[in-house]
Design a protein around this motif. Structure first.
Motif, PDB file in Angstrom:
ATOM      1  N   UNK A  10       0.825  -1.212   0.000  1.00  0.00           N
ATOM      2  CA  UNK A  10       0.000   0.000   0.000  1.00  0.00           C
ATOM      3  C   UNK A  10       0.858   1.261   0.000  1.00  0.00           C
ATOM      4  N   UNK A  11       1.922   1.256   0.810  1.00  0.00           N
ATOM      5  CA  UNK A  11       2.700   2.483   1.035  1.00  0.00           C
ATOM      6  C   UNK A  11       3.203   3.123  -0.253  1.00  0.00           C
ATOM      7  N   UNK A  12       3.527   2.307  -1.248  1.00  0.00           N
ATOM      8  CA  UNK A  12       4.089   2.857  -2.485  1.00  0.00           C
ATOM      9  C   UNK A  12       3.060   3.540  -3.371  1.00  0.00           C
ATOM     10  N   UNK A  13       1.782   3.345  -3.109  1.00  0.00           N
ATOM     11  CA  UNK A  13       0.770   3.929  -3.992  1.00  0.00           C
ATOM     12  C   UNK A  13       0.559   5.401  -3.711  1.00  0.00           C
ATOM     13  N   UNK A  14       0.312   6.131  -4.781  1.00  0.00           N
ATOM     14  CA  UNK A  14      -0.095   7.514  -4.563  1.00  0.00           C
ATOM     15  C   UNK A  14      -1.510   7.503  -3.995  1.00  0.00           C
ATOM     16  N   UNK A  15      -1.738   8.458  -3.117  1.00  0.00           N
ATOM     17  CA  UNK A  15      -3.008   8.474  -2.395  1.00  0.00           C
ATOM     18  C   UNK A  15      -4.206   8.480  -3.342  1.00  0.00           C
ATOM     19  N   UNK A  16      -4.092   9.220  -4.424  1.00  0.00           N
ATOM     20  CA  UNK A  16      -5.224   9.353  -5.345  1.00  0.00           C
ATOM     21  C   UNK A  16      -5.509   8.075  -6.115  1.00  0.00           C
ATOM     22  N   UNK A  17      -4.572   7.140  -6.088  1.00  0.00           N
ATOM     23  CA  UNK A  17      -4.782   5.867  -6.772  1.00  0.00           C
ATOM     24  C   UNK A  17      -5.672   4.935  -5.965  1.00  0.00           C
ATOM     25  N   UNK A  18      -5.860   5.265  -4.702  1.00  0.00           N
ATOM     26  CA  UNK A  18      -6.555   4.326  -3.818  1.00  0.00           C
ATOM     27  C   UNK A  18      -8.066   4.512  -3.949  1.00  0.00           C
TER      28      UNK A  18
END
Ligand code: TTP
Ligand code: MG
Length: 594
Positions: A251-259
């Protein structure tokens, strides 16, 4: 004394197995299936002045989804462009593919997200097949697709994953490491491995139907959707996250807007808080120009962020979703307990819309309302009428709604749903005469007797001199119900007709206003408030419920040239250039059909 909040990680439940399918460049593949010569060329699907999508050959040459046609031609002069205004073929294919995917579910938990994405909860199928495994003959395993018919199934090699695997180590070792965990009898790894073969088999079946797809395999909708994106197109990825820290590092590597589930406003608040410790006033925020490079890890590990602080930051704003802070805290940890919703046989509503350069003449409005009514009727016949043994309405809309919006120019900087206003009326009973009576006759009558009167209520003839300047018309068949008693089930034409007559006597007309209307009463606004943190009155947010802030396209998808004029869709939170709004509006209007 340290006043830092306690960072209590939420519990993740890994007992489910969920597959997320996403058809690759959906409209492009649908068109290429109609004209096979298009399969080998860079292909873009045109809607108005933009590309609704493009195939991967075009993407490799720098063409992007939602690019202006002119720009796309510049980037890739050999691009073949096909008109994609008629959405009927896409809808038909979507329905067919959904039925195919559904046929592999035992629980009926098959949920559509948009037109070309489907979640399948295959926990039961996988558990059954894990039981069948024989450790000594893993390489020659048999996957049972039916509990009752052992003939239905396929052989597979259960000593290795099918497709790609995301594991804690590098991608090259991931598959072996995950397979080793299987041999080590890690139950979660075994379930995911078995599921990866089911996903592979289903993708093959979809290919036999003419469509390549990508698939994510994980223990929640959130993780399945995110991991499926890792290897596109025509591939699949299992998230073999066997421990909490695997999930966190994924999860940590994802950009917030991708979630999915974390929208633009949430991102903005968190970005401001993490970078400057400030809590922004959203009224002053220009979400259009917002950059959002913040990653999940930066937020999750921030010293001052915890479930209670998130609740303070995000909850408690007017119209904010209940429990938003806790939900976001869970998402940051890869925790998503939302169920895959069971399949529905009929959609909740069907709407058709189109955008215009500014309609001012009665004749133009009449013509466009007729065309929209015709499309609506066709869709109702496809979605709501069962053909055999004789045409029977399975469900019927009790209400018809007309929505309009004036034409706005980009320079005015209005949000895209600015000034949408609607009027509703009971759906006239004569629509049920279809398919016996030709659709154009019914559409004619619908325009004359229902839609034009609604239109005049929204835009009185006396205002015509000033210019109606209509930029959008949407006709929606809503308030769908399955029987005269309001319960779902097969209804017969006679009791539907009775119901329509009774309803015409009883139902009064009601009005809904767009976000600037100020009156905001009625069921539509109430429905929107639950799905849309900003309370914008818009129908159909339920189509993305649970994923209402879904954003699978980040700004890079649009190319850096377009950032100045970005617009956020209030339904799904996606950012897009202003010129792409109308295609995107139509995309949602199709989703509402379920
Ligand atoms: P997507 O799945 O977002 O895109 P895609 O299938 O074309 O490409 P990918 O391989 O990345 O999955 O959307 C599905 C279809 O919906 C797409 O083919 C075109 C249509 N669409 C619009 O018309 N307007 C929009 O704004 C979006 C998001 C999609
Ligand atoms: Mg797709």
């Amino acid at each position: 004394m340290d006043h830092r909040p306690e960072k209590k990680a939420p519990r993740r439940n890994d007992y489910r197995v969920i597959l997320h399918f996403d058809i690759d460049c959906f409209y492009a593949q649908a068109c290429a299936n109609q004209q096979p010569a298009l399969k080998t060329v860079p292909l873009g699907i045109k809607q108005k002045s933009i590309l609704a999508t493009c195939n991967y050959a075009a993407r490799r040459r720098g063409v992007k989804k939602l690019m202006l046609i002119a720009e796309a031609r510049k980037v890739c002069p050999e691009l073949v462009i096909v008109e994609g205004e008629d959405l009927t073929p896409f809808r038909d294919v979507s329905k067919r593919l959904y039925a195919l995917l559904r046929s592999y579910s035992w629980s009926g938990k098959t949920e559509r997200l948009g037109l070309d994405e489907v979640f399948l909860d295959v926990t039961d199928v996988v558990a059954y097949n894990v039981e069948l495994l024989n450790r000594n003959t893993l390489a020659r395993s048999y996957f049972c697709l039916s509990r009752t018919d052992p003939e239905q199934g396929f052989e597979y090699d259960a000593s290795a994953f099918a497709g790609c695997v995301v594991y804690r180590c590098g991608p090259e070792d991931a598959a072996q490491a995950a397979a080793a965990a299987v041999l080590d009898s890690n139950p979660l790894a075994i379930r995911l491995l078995v599921a990866s073969h089911l996903a592979n088999y289903i993708r093959l079946k979809i290919e036999q139907d003419g469509f390549t797809s990508s698939c994510g395999i994980a223990t929640s909708k959130l993780l399945a959707k995110l991991v499926g994106d890792k290897n596109k197109p025509r591939n699949q990825t299992a998230l073999a996250a066997l421990h909490d820290d695997h999930v966190l590092s994924f999860m940590d590597g994802h950009r917030l807007r991708k979630v999915p589930g974390i929208g633009a406003k949430t991102t903005h608040i968190l970005e401001a808080f993490v970078t400057s410790g400030e809590v922004p006033d959203l009224a002053d925020v220009d979400l259009h120009t917002m950059e959002c490079s913040l990653t999940v890890g930066e937020v999750r590990t921030h010293a001052d962020i915890s479930a209670p602080t998130l609740q303070n930051l995000l909850g408690g704003r007017p119209g904010s979703e209940k429990g938003l802070g806790t939900k976001v805290w869970a998402l940051l940890h890869g925790v998503d307990d939302t169920e895959v919703k069971p399949a529905r046989d009929v959609p909740t509503q069907i709407s058709i819309e189109d955008t215009y350069r500014g309609l001012n003449e009665v004749s133009e409005v009449t013509r466009e309302l007729f065309l929209l009514s015709l499309s609506l009727l066709r869709r109702m016949l496809v979605d709501l009428v069962e053909d055999s043994p004789k045409p029977t309405w399975l469900a019927y809309p009790k209400t018809i709604r007309l929505t309009t919006r004036p034409k706005t120019s980009a320079a005015e900087g209005r949000p895209y749903n600015w000034s949408r206003s609607s009027r509703s009326a009971p759906m006239p009973g004569f629509v049920l005469n279809a398919p016996a009576v030709p659709a154009d006759e019914i559409a004619d009558r619908l325009v004359a007797e229902t839609l034009l009167p609604l239109f005049y209520k929204l835009h009185p003839p006396r205002q015509q001199a000033r210019g109606w300047n209509i930029g959008l018309l949407n006709v929606c068949a809503t308030n769908l119900t399955g029987g005269a008693d309001g319960k779902s089930g097969v209804a017969n034409n006679k009791n539907i007709a009775t119901m329509f007559r009774r309803q015409e006597d009883v139902l009064r007309e009601f009005t809904e206003y767009g976000s600037d209307g100020g009156e905001g009463g009625g069921w539509e606004v109430a429905a929107a408030a639950s799905g849309q943190p900003d309370g914008t009155a818009e129908e159909g947010s339920g189509a993305l419920a649970g994923f209402s802030d879904d954003n699978t396209w980040d700004q890079d998808d649009y190319g850096s040239n377009y950032r100045e004029d970005m617009e956020q869709c209030p339904l799904c939170g996606r950012f897009m250039p202003r010129f792409a709004q109308s295609a995107h509006d139509r995309f949602h209007s199709m989703e509402q059909g379920g």
